[in-house]
Write a protein that holds these residues in place. Structure first.
Motif, short mmCIF file in Angstrom:
data_model
loop_
_atom_site.label_atom_id
_atom_site.label_comp_id
_atom_site.label_asym_id
_atom_site.label_seq_id
_atom_site.Cartn_x
_atom_site.Cartn_y
_atom_site.Cartn_z
N THR A 331 0.83 -1.21 0.00
CA THR A 331 0.00 0.00 0.00
C THR A 331 0.86 1.26 0.00
O THR A 331 0.60 2.22 -0.74
CB THR A 331 -0.92 0.00 1.23
N ALA A 332 1.90 1.26 0.84
CA ALA A 332 2.76 2.44 0.92
C ALA A 332 3.48 2.69 -0.41
O ALA A 332 3.61 3.84 -0.86
CB ALA A 332 3.77 2.26 2.05
N LEU A 333 3.95 1.63 -1.04
CA LEU A 333 4.67 1.78 -2.31
C LEU A 333 3.74 2.24 -3.42
O LEU A 333 4.14 3.03 -4.29
CB LEU A 333 5.35 0.46 -2.68
N ILE A 334 2.49 1.76 -3.41
CA ILE A 334 1.51 2.23 -4.39
C ILE A 334 1.26 3.72 -4.19
O ILE A 334 1.23 4.51 -5.14
CB ILE A 334 0.20 1.42 -4.27
N ALA A 335 1.07 4.12 -2.93
CA ALA A 335 0.76 5.52 -2.64
C ALA A 335 1.87 6.46 -3.09
O ALA A 335 1.61 7.57 -3.55
CB ALA A 335 0.50 5.69 -1.14
N ARG A 336 3.12 6.01 -2.95
CA ARG A 336 4.25 6.86 -3.30
C ARG A 336 4.72 6.68 -4.73
O ARG A 336 5.63 7.38 -5.18
CB ARG A 336 5.40 6.57 -2.35
N GLY A 337 4.14 5.72 -5.45
CA GLY A 337 4.52 5.51 -6.84
C GLY A 337 5.89 4.90 -7.03
O GLY A 337 6.52 5.11 -8.07
N HIS A 338 6.36 4.13 -6.06
CA HIS A 338 7.68 3.50 -6.15
C HIS A 338 7.54 2.16 -6.88
O HIS A 338 7.50 1.10 -6.27
CB HIS A 338 8.27 3.31 -4.75
N HIS A 339 7.50 2.21 -8.20
CA HIS A 339 7.13 1.02 -8.97
C HIS A 339 8.21 -0.05 -8.97
O HIS A 339 7.90 -1.25 -8.99
CB HIS A 339 6.78 1.44 -10.40
N SER A 366 -6.25 0.29 -2.33
CA SER A 366 -5.38 1.45 -2.55
C SER A 366 -5.98 2.41 -3.57
O SER A 366 -5.73 3.62 -3.52
CB SER A 366 -4.00 0.98 -3.01
N ALA A 367 -6.75 1.88 -4.51
CA ALA A 367 -7.39 2.75 -5.49
C ALA A 367 -8.32 3.75 -4.82
O ALA A 367 -8.42 4.91 -5.24
CB ALA A 367 -8.17 1.91 -6.51
N ILE A 368 -8.99 3.33 -3.75
CA ILE A 368 -9.91 4.21 -3.05
C ILE A 368 -9.17 5.25 -2.23
O ILE A 368 -9.50 6.43 -2.23
CB ILE A 368 -10.85 3.38 -2.14
N TYR A 369 -8.13 4.82 -1.53
CA TYR A 369 -7.50 5.70 -0.55
C TYR A 369 -6.21 6.36 -1.06
O TYR A 369 -5.73 7.32 -0.44
CB TYR A 369 -7.22 4.93 0.74
N CYS A 370 -5.65 5.87 -2.15
CA CYS A 370 -4.43 6.48 -2.70
C CYS A 370 -4.67 7.15 -4.05
O CYS A 370 -3.94 8.07 -4.41
CB CYS A 370 -3.33 5.43 -2.87
N GLY A 371 -5.65 6.65 -4.80
CA GLY A 371 -5.95 7.24 -6.09
C GLY A 371 -5.96 6.20 -7.20
O GLY A 371 -5.17 5.26 -7.20
N VAL A 372 -6.90 6.37 -8.13
CA VAL A 372 -7.05 5.44 -9.23
C VAL A 372 -5.81 5.39 -10.13
O VAL A 372 -5.37 4.30 -10.51
CB VAL A 372 -8.32 5.76 -10.05
N PRO A 373 -5.17 6.51 -10.49
CA PRO A 373 -3.98 6.42 -11.33
C PRO A 373 -2.86 5.61 -10.67
O PRO A 373 -2.17 4.83 -11.33
CB PRO A 373 -3.56 7.88 -11.52
N ASP A 374 -2.69 5.78 -9.35
CA ASP A 374 -1.68 4.99 -8.64
C ASP A 374 -2.02 3.50 -8.71
O ASP A 374 -1.15 2.66 -8.93
CB ASP A 374 -1.58 5.43 -7.18
N ALA A 375 -3.29 3.16 -8.50
CA ALA A 375 -3.70 1.77 -8.55
C ALA A 375 -3.57 1.21 -9.96
O ALA A 375 -3.21 0.03 -10.14
CB ALA A 375 -5.13 1.62 -8.04
N ASN A 376 -3.87 2.03 -10.98
CA ASN A 376 -3.74 1.58 -12.36
C ASN A 376 -2.29 1.19 -12.66
O ASN A 376 -2.01 0.14 -13.25
CB ASN A 376 -4.20 2.69 -13.30
N SER A 377 -1.35 2.02 -12.22
CA SER A 377 0.06 1.69 -12.40
C SER A 377 0.44 0.45 -11.60
O SER A 377 1.22 -0.39 -12.06
CB SER A 377 0.93 2.89 -11.98
#
Length: 392
Positions: A331-339, A366-377
């Motif tokens: 979850t943390a990595l998704i939120a920060r975009g650390h792919h 994570s899509a709900i609480y971090c953002g759909v673009p982050d979850a898409n990636s």
């Protein structure tokens, strides 16, 4: 209420060492199943095995439940601790299959007695009631020799009988010598055994060890235990089926030694060593070896920093199991975009026992609480990893 009389055997170590009580699988004996592991642990533990009713050469006729069998094992353990002169009557426990089921009852019904436990190739429910009762009827009609062919197929991973014929022969001989009625009564006890809805009542640290090739108690049953108890950890042994202590004694002894040892105040070197061990277990030897090989004078201090503090001081803490830590990390990595780190930790999550479905749920949350673009990636990165692992 029937409290079976339990007999046991000294396997290794002496009474000056911490007590480790070990329990066997149905149709085996503590000696045949646990001797190789005990030999490897005898410098650190007083290893004592117990045998189920009828598995010690005696005849048995009185039925029992799994809870009653656990009470018999507890009475036996109290006798051992009294003979050792222990002021503290608690002990560490390890059990395979039937022995693991007894361990679950000990953890639930006598929590003050078990300091920490390792449960191998078992489940909170094993098989189906009808299958156990059918097996009991077969053994009563034809004796335990009728179980040898089927047990040899269930117990061992492909190739093991050819590599270790003497180990296989000792275990099958123990099965043949088991009292038929004792075996049948144990089957009937397993038919009624189901503690799945009680796992969250277990507060002692539990290590659940699965065999990747185990058919009777597949890895998902051990993952269920590890995620259901308060302080659970999950390990899968590749190339191992149902009798892990006999099939992989080196690896089992190593895991038990690390899990069961009394906690000590960590030294700086101890923190670093513990961190490296956990780092390898979570990320895999290949990844860690690549990171070490790529270390330069410029990055050496940073590598030491993450080994000591991320892995040695946080990932080793007992407050969360590794499955939970993997979910949080994803979850943390998704939120920060650390792919790049995300791909690495998707692999780590699989190694820590998360299913593909659970990883999907983490990304959806994570899509709900971090953002759909982050979850898409994140879905794109995770899909690539799962495809590489042959899971998508």
């Amino acid at each position: 209420m029937t409290i079976p009389r339990i007999t046991g055997v000294e396997l290794a170590g002496g009474p000056d060492l911490p007590l480790l009580l070990v329990g066997p699988s149905l149709g085996t004996s503590a000696t045949a199943l646990w001797s190789a592991v005990a030999e490897r642990l005898g410098d650190a533990f007083h290893v004592v095995g117990w045998n189920p009713p009828g598995h010690d050469g005696a005849r048995v006729r009185d039925p029992f439940t799994m809870a009653e069998l656990a009470r018999g094992v507890l009475a036996f353990a109290r006798g051992v601790t009294a003979a050792r002169g222990d002021a503290d009557r608690s002990f560490s426990y390890a059990g395979d299959s039937l022995g693991g089921a007894v361990g679950l009852h000990l953890l639930l019904d006598a929590p003050e007695a078990v300091r920490t436990a390792a449960l191998l190739c078992t489940g909170a429910r094993i098989g189906t009631p009808d299958a156990w009762r059918e097996r009991a009827a077969t053994v009563r009609a034809s004796g335990t020799p009728s179980m040898i062919e089927g047990s040899a197929k269930r117990w061992f991973a492909p190739g093991f009988p050819e590599r270790e014929p003497s180990t296989v022969a000792a275990l099958l001989h123990a099965l043949q010598d088991t009292d038929a009625e004792g075996y049948a009564l144990a089957c009937e006890a397993l038919a009624d055994f189901d503690v799945r809805d009680r796992l969250d009542g277990i507060t002692a640290p539990v290590l659940a060890i699965a065999g990747a090739e185990d058919v009777p108690t597949p890895p998902e049953l051990l993952a269920e235990i590890a995620s259901g108890v308060r302080l659970g950890r999950y390990e899968v042994l590749e190339g191992v089926a149902h009798l892990a202590p006999a099939e992989a004694p080196d690896r089992v002894a190593e895991l038990l030694r690390a899990h069961l040892r009394a906690p000590e105040a960590p030294t700086p070197d101890g923190v670093r060593d513990a961190g490296m061990a956990v780092r390898r277990q979570v990320l895999g030897d290949a990844h860690v070896d690549r990171a070490i090989a790529a270390t330069t004078d410029f990055t050496a201090d940073f590598q030491e920093f993450i080994t000591r503090y991320a892995w040695g001081s946080v990932w080793t803490r007992p407050g969360l199991d590794r499955r939970s830590r993997s979910m949080i990390t994803l979850t943390a990595l998704i939120a920060r975009g650390h792919h790049e780190e995300l791909a690495m930790h998707v692999r780590a999550a699989l190694r820590n026992g998360l299913t593909v479905g659970e990883i999907e749920e983490v990304v959806l949350q994570s899509a709900i609480y971090c953002g759909v673009p982050d979850a898409n990636s994140a879905f794109r990165v995770a899909q690539g990893v799962l495809a590489e692992e042959g899971l998508a």
